[in-house]
Design an enzyme around this catalytic site. Structure first.
Site, PDB file in Angstrom:
ATOM      1  N   CYS A 256      90.513  77.550 106.115  1.00 10.29           N
ATOM      2  CA  CYS A 256      91.803  77.540 106.830  1.00 10.29           C
ATOM      3  C   CYS A 256      92.437  78.920 106.930  1.00 10.29           C
ATOM      4  O   CYS A 256      93.537  79.055 107.479  1.00 10.29           O
ATOM      5  CB  CYS A 256      92.770  76.562 106.158  1.00 10.29           C
ATOM      6  SG  CYS A 256      93.303  77.081 104.510  1.00 10.29           S
TER       7      CYS A 256
ATOM      8  N   GLU B 109      70.112  65.914  64.450  1.00  9.88           N
ATOM      9  CA  GLU B 109      69.056  65.148  65.110  1.00  9.88           C
ATOM     10  C   GLU B 109      68.558  65.927  66.321  1.00  9.88           C
ATOM     11  O   GLU B 109      69.271  66.783  66.847  1.00  9.88           O
ATOM     12  CB  GLU B 109      69.607  63.790  65.585  1.00  9.88           C
ATOM     13  CG  GLU B 109      70.287  62.981  64.497  1.00  9.88           C
ATOM     14  CD  GLU B 109      71.103  61.818  65.054  1.00  9.88           C
ATOM     15  OE1 GLU B 109      70.806  61.380  66.192  1.00  9.88           O
ATOM     16  OE2 GLU B 109      72.021  61.366  64.370  1.00  9.88           O
TER      17      GLU B 109
ATOM     18  N   LYS C 299      67.711  66.434  70.235  1.00  8.63           N
ATOM     19  CA  LYS C 299      68.292  65.927  71.480  1.00  8.63           C
ATOM     20  C   LYS C 299      67.160  65.647  72.465  1.00  8.63           C
ATOM     21  O   LYS C 299      66.577  66.557  73.036  1.00  8.63           O
ATOM     22  CB  LYS C 299      69.275  66.932  72.074  1.00  8.63           C
ATOM     23  CG  LYS C 299      70.021  66.379  73.277  1.00  8.63           C
ATOM     24  CD  LYS C 299      71.059  67.356  73.781  1.00  8.63           C
ATOM     25  CE  LYS C 299      71.831  66.754  74.944  1.00  8.63           C
ATOM     26  NZ  LYS C 299      70.965  66.368  76.069  1.00  8.63           N
TER      27      LYS C 299
ATOM     28  N   ASP D 248      44.607  42.968  72.314  1.00 10.23           N
ATOM     29  CA  ASP D 248      44.559  42.364  73.644  1.00 10.23           C
ATOM     30  C   ASP D 248      43.983  40.953  73.613  1.00 10.23           C
ATOM     31  O   ASP D 248      44.419  40.072  74.358  1.00 10.23           O
ATOM     32  CB  ASP D 248      43.739  43.237  74.593  1.00 10.23           C
ATOM     33  CG  ASP D 248      44.468  44.532  74.950  1.00 10.23           C
ATOM     34  OD1 ASP D 248      45.698  44.587  74.748  1.00 10.23           O
ATOM     35  OD2 ASP D 248      43.806  45.491  75.404  1.00 10.23           O
TER      36      ASP D 248
ATOM     37  N   LYS E  32      72.350  73.456  72.740  1.00 10.85           N
ATOM     38  CA  LYS E  32      71.289  73.463  73.745  1.00 10.85           C
ATOM     39  C   LYS E  32      70.408  74.697  73.581  1.00 10.85           C
ATOM     40  O   LYS E  32      70.907  75.823  73.451  1.00 10.85           O
ATOM     41  CB  LYS E  32      71.892  73.457  75.156  1.00 10.85           C
ATOM     42  CG  LYS E  32      72.804  72.271  75.440  1.00 10.85           C
ATOM     43  CD  LYS E  32      72.073  70.947  75.396  1.00 10.85           C
ATOM     44  CE  LYS E  32      71.224  70.709  76.614  1.00 10.85           C
ATOM     45  NZ  LYS E  32      71.976  70.366  77.807  1.00 10.85           N
TER      46      LYS E  32
ATOM     47  N   CYS F 150      90.880  81.834 102.506  1.00 11.53           N
ATOM     48  CA  CYS F 150      90.129  80.574 102.438  1.00 11.53           C
ATOM     49  C   CYS F 150      89.116  80.544 103.580  1.00 11.53           C
ATOM     50  O   CYS F 150      89.479  80.801 104.744  1.00 11.53           O
ATOM     51  CB  CYS F 150      91.088  79.393 102.560  1.00 11.53           C
ATOM     52  SG  CYS F 150      90.239  77.799 102.681  1.00 11.53           S
TER      53      CYS F 150
ATOM     54  N   CYS G 265      92.921  78.023  97.094  1.00  6.38           N
ATOM     55  CA  CYS G 265      93.604  77.977  98.388  1.00  6.38           C
ATOM     56  C   CYS G 265      94.849  77.113  98.183  1.00  6.38           C
ATOM     57  O   CYS G 265      94.728  75.918  97.867  1.00  6.38           O
ATOM     58  CB  CYS G 265      92.710  77.355  99.456  1.00  6.38           C
ATOM     59  SG  CYS G 265      93.598  77.005 100.993  1.00  6.38           S
TER      60      CYS G 265
ATOM     61  N   ASP H  78      65.132  64.540  75.747  1.00  5.87           N
ATOM     62  CA  ASP H  78      65.365  64.772  77.170  1.00  5.87           C
ATOM     63  C   ASP H  78      64.865  63.558  77.946  1.00  5.87           C
ATOM     64  O   ASP H  78      63.725  63.507  78.406  1.00  5.87           O
ATOM     65  CB  ASP H  78      64.632  66.044  77.611  1.00  5.87           C
ATOM     66  CG  ASP H  78      65.220  66.612  78.897  1.00  5.87           C
ATOM     67  OD1 ASP H  78      66.300  66.160  79.293  1.00  5.87           O
ATOM     68  OD2 ASP H  78      64.597  67.505  79.488  1.00  5.87           O
TER      69      ASP H  78
ATOM     70  N   CYS I 155      94.462  72.307 104.469  1.00  2.00           N
ATOM     71  CA  CYS I 155      93.089  72.817 104.360  1.00  2.00           C
ATOM     72  C   CYS I 155      92.114  71.645 104.455  1.00  2.00           C
ATOM     73  O   CYS I 155      92.110  70.768 103.581  1.00  2.00           O
ATOM     74  CB  CYS I 155      92.929  73.548 103.029  1.00  2.00           C
ATOM     75  SG  CYS I 155      91.298  74.292 102.796  1.00  2.00           S
TER      76      CYS I 155
ATOM     77  N   TYR J 267      69.697  56.219  68.252  1.00  2.00           N
ATOM     78  CA  TYR J 267      70.469  57.188  67.476  1.00  2.00           C
ATOM     79  C   TYR J 267      71.916  56.782  67.202  1.00  2.00           C
ATOM     80  O   TYR J 267      72.660  57.528  66.571  1.00  2.00           O
ATOM     81  CB  TYR J 267      70.476  58.557  68.165  1.00  2.00           C
ATOM     82  CG  TYR J 267      70.873  58.545  69.630  1.00  2.00           C
ATOM     83  CD1 TYR J 267      72.175  58.261  70.039  1.00  2.00           C
ATOM     84  CD2 TYR J 267      69.936  58.822  70.622  1.00  2.00           C
ATOM     85  CE1 TYR J 267      72.530  58.255  71.371  1.00  2.00           C
ATOM     86  CE2 TYR J 267      70.288  58.821  71.971  1.00  2.00           C
ATOM     87  CZ  TYR J 267      71.589  58.545  72.329  1.00  2.00           C
ATOM     88  OH  TYR J 267      71.938  58.529  73.656  1.00  2.00           O
TER      89      TYR J 267
END
Length: 662
Positions: free
Chosen positions: A405, A110, A112, A36, A308, A402, A420, A114, A426, A221
């Site tokens: 409609c 590697e 993953k 600093d 995952k 549906c 539908c 988040d 619709c 990466y």
């Protein structure tokens, strides 16, 4: 060179060195206090001698610039998302597909992270831009905020390419996240929910000085560019580390599925001891040449997959089920839940996907269900706690009509969803198609949002996308909260949209399975709407990366009289129904199809495709009876064997291909 300038440059060099030691290598050589003091000395000199200011000085990392609006930048190299695997079986299938295409492969694993994806552009060794992922095609330019992240070098060490893009993840460590929340609680503010969202939100703060306080980190990466100095994923990361980027040492080169699974199993447990959050493992084909050969789908690279880890789960009560109608007519059952905290957010609703899932789970109203974040994004019900099932739990019967409609639903053979079929009558489908048509990736009619579309539909002004071009200002003025300026903006935006290219119009039509990338590929081959409408399914399947499902959908769409009338209406209003074609170099490859395999040395795959198309030829995606020429590079695998077995495909070397277009 003055003595003052020499001192300034010396301080900058020292601070960059110590910054790298502390934030990248985690091995500081001086105390925070000493760092600093040196920084303050440099700041004082730069203020006193402004002629020696440098945008890449270490003093720029403290922030202070204010950005009101973040300009949008188009990614020179698209930022794809990864396809996911949630089981060993899915991983096995991916490896089989890879090795069927390129033969034996080596893999690189590697973690993953988040966090929030970022792309950094360096020119002549200096950080030029920092850009968010955005939609993969375009992102927000946040360079001033990126400069405050101390693990991102402002200058890199030689030798380096003249220009390159390096991609990575901006993360917030668990400790930094806890420190931020402790400070917020002291100030009586609501704590942030999780590190991932906090990191992403921090990147878009208007005051870069506030970003600097957050303690963000960047793990890199991937590198994209031309003539890059590496041939494997492993060497790419080694080179990035030499340039001064923070590259985790939590990677492993794997020869087979057993080694990959061992890596996954280790980190599934060990992730709890990391100082930051991860949600899985990324497995990549190590060879860059094989990556090039495998290429991309419309959304993700074929040479990489994310495994995952099991998502966070929570128990809560299923109160009721409602049904949503999408713009394609697909019916999605939605579970209405007793609110529950899951992965940092309060979940009140979750997807039940389709009738098969409801039946498989035997889920009932009143059940205590297990909810998890599917892919950490969309909450979904994955199980039922039968031990807690109440006696009056109500069995769920999927609807037959549906909900909007009342048309009888249909379910096509081999498909999980109910639909539908009343696409032109619709309301949610009509409004959904118009919303899709005006969206940024399609016709980009900014002045019209979902609420305005609903108003116009409910007042009988629009019933399909062509009706937008029939609107007059006096039609809009009676609408609720519609001022004259707003009405004029809508008319102007609609008129301007007539200049959007044919590929955008095709995407905007909302043909099932025809996304933005697919639309571009189709219009490269079929330059007019008329030629596309008359194309056979077999011709459509021959387009690079276009499969049976997409080809069938396109043919089905244009087989309907009401859709052909819609096209005629849009034509009459002046929309672009013809793609501007790049000027051809020649017609030497006219009526010829090509596919490239193996490691190419004379040109890149993109350059090869460009050469074929600019000389009148077409690129196809696989070896079949539609293929005329297979151009073979080094270490060609299964595609060469298949072509030889057909006996109808001409096998060319790279030089023989070049000789064709001389």
């Amino acid at each position: 060179m003055t003595e003052v300038y020499q001192k300034i440059e010396q301080l900058r060099e020292e601070l960059n060195y110590h910054n790298h030691k502390y934030y990248v290598l985690d091995s500081p050589e001086i105390s925070d206090y000493d760092f600093d003091m040196k920084l303050r000395e440099l700041q004082a000199l730069e203020e006193k001698y402004p002629e020696y200011q440098d945008l890449n000085s270490p003093t720029q990392r403290v922030g202070g610039s204010i950005t009101k609006n973040f300009p949008t930048i188009t990614h020179e190299y698209r930022m794809y998302s990864l396809s996911n695997a949630y089981s060993k079986e899915e991983l096995f299938e991916w490896i089989e597909r890879v090795e069927k295409s390129v033969g034996e492969a080596e893999y690189f694993c590697e973690l993953k992270f988040d966090g929030a994806s970022i792309s950094l552009i360096y020119e002549n060794g200096i950080l030029k831009y920092g850009v968010t992922r955005g939609d993969g095609f375009m992102g927000d330019e946040i360079t001033n905020n990126v400069k405050t992240i101390r693990s991102i070098p402002l200058k890199i060490t030689k030798p380096y390419p003249e220009k390159f893009h390096i991609r990575g993840e901006i993360i917030l460590s668990i400790k930094a996240f806890q420190d931020i929340n402790a400070e917020r609680e002291e100030l009586g503010l609501e704590p942030f929910m999780n590190p991932r969202n906090t990191a992403s939100g921090s990147l878009k703060l208007q005051d870069s000085a506030e970003v600097a306080k957050r303690g963000l980190q960047a793990f890199m990466y991937n590198v994209a560019g031309v003539n890059l100095p590496f041939d494997t994923q492993e060497n790419m990361l080694l080179q990035a580390r030499k340039w001064g980027f923070k590259v985790p040492d939590t990677t492993r080169k794997c020869k087979n599925i057993d080694e990959i699974l061992a890596f996954i199993e280790y980190w599934d447990t060990e992730r709890n001891n990391l100082p930051y959050e991860i949600d899985g493992v990324v497995i990549k084909v190590n060879s860059i040449a094989q990556q090039d050969e495998l290429g991309y789908t419309a959304k993700s690279p074929r040479w990489a997959i994310a495994y995952k880890f099991k998502a966070e789960q929570a128990f809560t009560e299923l109160k009721s089920i409602s049904y949503q109608v999408g713009r394609t007519g697909a019916i999605t059952p939605v579970a209405n839940l007793e609110p529950v905290l899951l992965a940092g957010t309060t979940v009140k609703r979750a997807s039940l996907h389709n009738a098969d899932i409801i039946e498989k789970l035997d889920v009932r109203i009143g059940d205590i269900v297990v909810v998890e974040k599917g892919g950490e994004i969309i909450p979904k019900i994955v199980d039922v706690d039968l031990m807690q099932r109440p006696l009056n739990a109500e069995k769920v019967e999927f609807i037959h009509e549906c909900p909007e409609c009342k048309t009888l639903l249909i379910r096509k053979e081999g498909e999980a969803a109910h639909y539908c079929p009343n696409e032109d009558g619709c309301p949610p489908q009509i409004k959904g198609r118009i919303e899709h048509f005006v969206s940024r990736k399609a016709m980009d009619i900014e002045s019209i949002g979902a609420e305005t579309i609903a108003l116009m539909y409910n007042n009988g002004l629009v019933n399909n996308i062509a009706d937008l071009y029939r609107l007059k200002k006096e039609d809009l003025l009676p609408l609720e909260r519609m001022a004259e300026k707003s009405a004029q903006n809508i008319i102007t935006s609609v008129e301007n949209s007539k200049q959007m290219p044919f590929s955008k119009v095709l995407y905007g039509l909302g043909i099932r399975y025809v996304g933005e990338t697919v639309a571009k590929k189709i219009t490269k081959v079929y330059a007019t709407i008329d030629s596309l409408m008359e194309a056979s399914q077999e011709d459509l399947e021959a387009i690079d990366t276009i499969g049976v499902r997409i080809a069938e959908s396109v043919k089905e769409y244009f087989s309907k009289g009401e859709h052909r009338q819609l096209i005629a209406d849009l034509k009459s209003f002046g929309l672009q129904m013809e793609q501007e074609q790049e000027e051809l170099l020649s017609q030497k490859l006219e009526n010829q199809t090509f596919l490239f395999t193996g490691k190419l040395t004379a040109f890149t795959r993109d350059e090869a495709k460009d050469l074929v198309e600019k000389n009148g030829g077409k690129i196809v995606s696989s070896v079949s009876k539609n293929l005329n020429n297979l151009v073979v590079g080094e270490k060609a695998g299964s595609k060469l064997k298949k072509a030889e077995s057909l006996g109808t495909v001409k096998i060319l070397t790279e030089q023989e291909f070049l000789d064709l277009i001389k």
